[in-house]
Design a protein around this motif. Structure first.
Motif, PDB file in Angstrom:
ATOM      1  N   TRP A   1       0.872  -1.383  -0.030  1.00 54.88           N
ATOM      2  CA  TRP A   1      -0.101  -0.055   0.077  1.00 54.88           C
ATOM      3  C   TRP A   1       0.827   1.299   0.008  1.00 54.88           C
ATOM      4  CZ3 TRP A   1      -5.221  -0.414  -0.412  1.00 54.88           C
ATOM      5  CH2 TRP A   1      -5.735  -1.660  -0.316  1.00 54.88           C
TER       6      TRP A   1
ATOM      7  N   GLN B   1       0.705   5.309   0.230  1.00 56.56           N
ATOM      8  CA  GLN B   1       0.189   6.649   0.577  1.00 56.56           C
ATOM      9  C   GLN B   1       0.860   7.798   0.250  1.00 56.56           C
ATOM     10  OE1 GLN B   1      -1.753   6.745   4.452  1.00 56.56           O
ATOM     11  NE2 GLN B   1      -3.088   8.466   3.867  1.00 56.56           N
ATOM     12  N   LYS B   2       2.144   7.768   0.535  1.00 57.34           N
ATOM     13  CA  LYS B   2       3.193   8.753   0.262  1.00 57.34           C
ATOM     14  C   LYS B   2       3.961   8.720  -0.901  1.00 57.34           C
ATOM     15  CE  LYS B   2       6.594  11.708   3.077  1.00 57.34           C
ATOM     16  NZ  LYS B   2       7.261  11.789   4.294  1.00 57.34           N
TER      17      LYS B   2
ATOM     18  N   TRP C   1      -1.501  11.093  -0.484  1.00 55.49           N
ATOM     19  CA  TRP C   1      -2.785  11.055  -0.927  1.00 55.49           C
ATOM     20  C   TRP C   1      -3.598  10.774   0.192  1.00 55.49           C
ATOM     21  CZ3 TRP C   1       0.238   7.445  -4.342  1.00 55.49           C
ATOM     22  CH2 TRP C   1       0.656   7.931  -5.598  1.00 55.49           C
ATOM     23  N   ASN C   2      -4.874  11.009   0.240  1.00 51.10           N
ATOM     24  CA  ASN C   2      -5.703  11.036   1.275  1.00 51.10           C
ATOM     25  C   ASN C   2      -6.056   9.548   1.887  1.00 51.10           C
ATOM     26  OD1 ASN C   2      -5.942  13.703   1.498  1.00 51.10           O
ATOM     27  ND2 ASN C   2      -7.872  13.573   0.204  1.00 51.10           N
ATOM     28  N   TYR C   3      -5.854   8.495   0.892  1.00 55.52           N
ATOM     29  CA  TYR C   3      -6.006   7.174   0.927  1.00 55.52           C
ATOM     30  C   TYR C   3      -5.142   6.606   0.529  1.00 55.52           C
ATOM     31  CZ  TYR C   3      -8.384   7.857  -3.349  1.00 55.52           C
ATOM     32  OH  TYR C   3      -8.542   8.204  -4.651  1.00 55.52           O
ATOM     33  N   PRO C   4      -4.476   5.162   1.162  1.00 57.38           N
ATOM     34  CA  PRO C   4      -3.674   4.352   0.247  1.00 57.38           C
ATOM     35  C   PRO C   4      -4.070   3.723  -1.000  1.00 57.38           C
ATOM     36  CG  PRO C   4      -4.393   3.220   2.348  1.00 57.38           C
ATOM     37  CD  PRO C   4      -5.105   4.467   2.329  1.00 57.38           C
TER      38      PRO C   4
END
Length: 133
Positions: free
Chosen positions: A20, A22-23, A30-33
């Motif tokens: 996953w 996210q960064k 991102w707000n969500y992975p």
């Protein structure tokens, strides 16, 4: 002395877990992975659909082709990221199927397949096939 609650560690299950993300970098978070496989499949499908739509719909605007290839790429990328056939990821399943097709179907007239092994057809069957054809 061995503990009764001790279980064996499964490397197959551990390595098959999705990555996953996210960064993306220090500035983009991102707000969500998102799954790494989703990003890879989406990128691949966007490129494929861009090429196909450019050759088929060359008379339409470039923005329409880009939007359509992006939508289709994200849609099919999401499907392929979660899809497993016969316990394999989709890309390995397709690779195995293509190899099977190249090995077997080129020799389908002179060979037959039984339980995963390829055998040459007997001579009397080949003579009967030659008479019919």
């Amino acid at each position: 002395m061995e503990r009764s609650d001790k279980r064996l560690y499964s490397y197959k299950e551990a390595l098959s877990q999705p990555y996953w993300i996210q960064k993306f970098n220090d500035t983009k978070i991102w707000n969500y992975p998102l799954k790494l496989s989703f990003l890879v499949y989406s990128s691949l499908f966007i490129l494929i659909f861009w090429y196909v739509l450019t050759t088929i719909l060359s008379f339409t605007a470039i923005g329409f082709r880009l939007m359509l290839s992006g939508f289709l790429g994200f849609y099919f990328g999401n499907i392929f990221a979660d899809l497993e056939l016969d316990g394999k990821w989709m890309i390995f399943y397709v690779k195995d199927y293509v190899l099977f097709y190249l090995r077997y179907f080129n020799h389908a007239e002179s060979h037959y397949l039984n339980r995963g092994r390829m055998y040459r057809k007997p001579k009397f069957i080949m003579k009967e096939l030659e008479k019919e054809g």
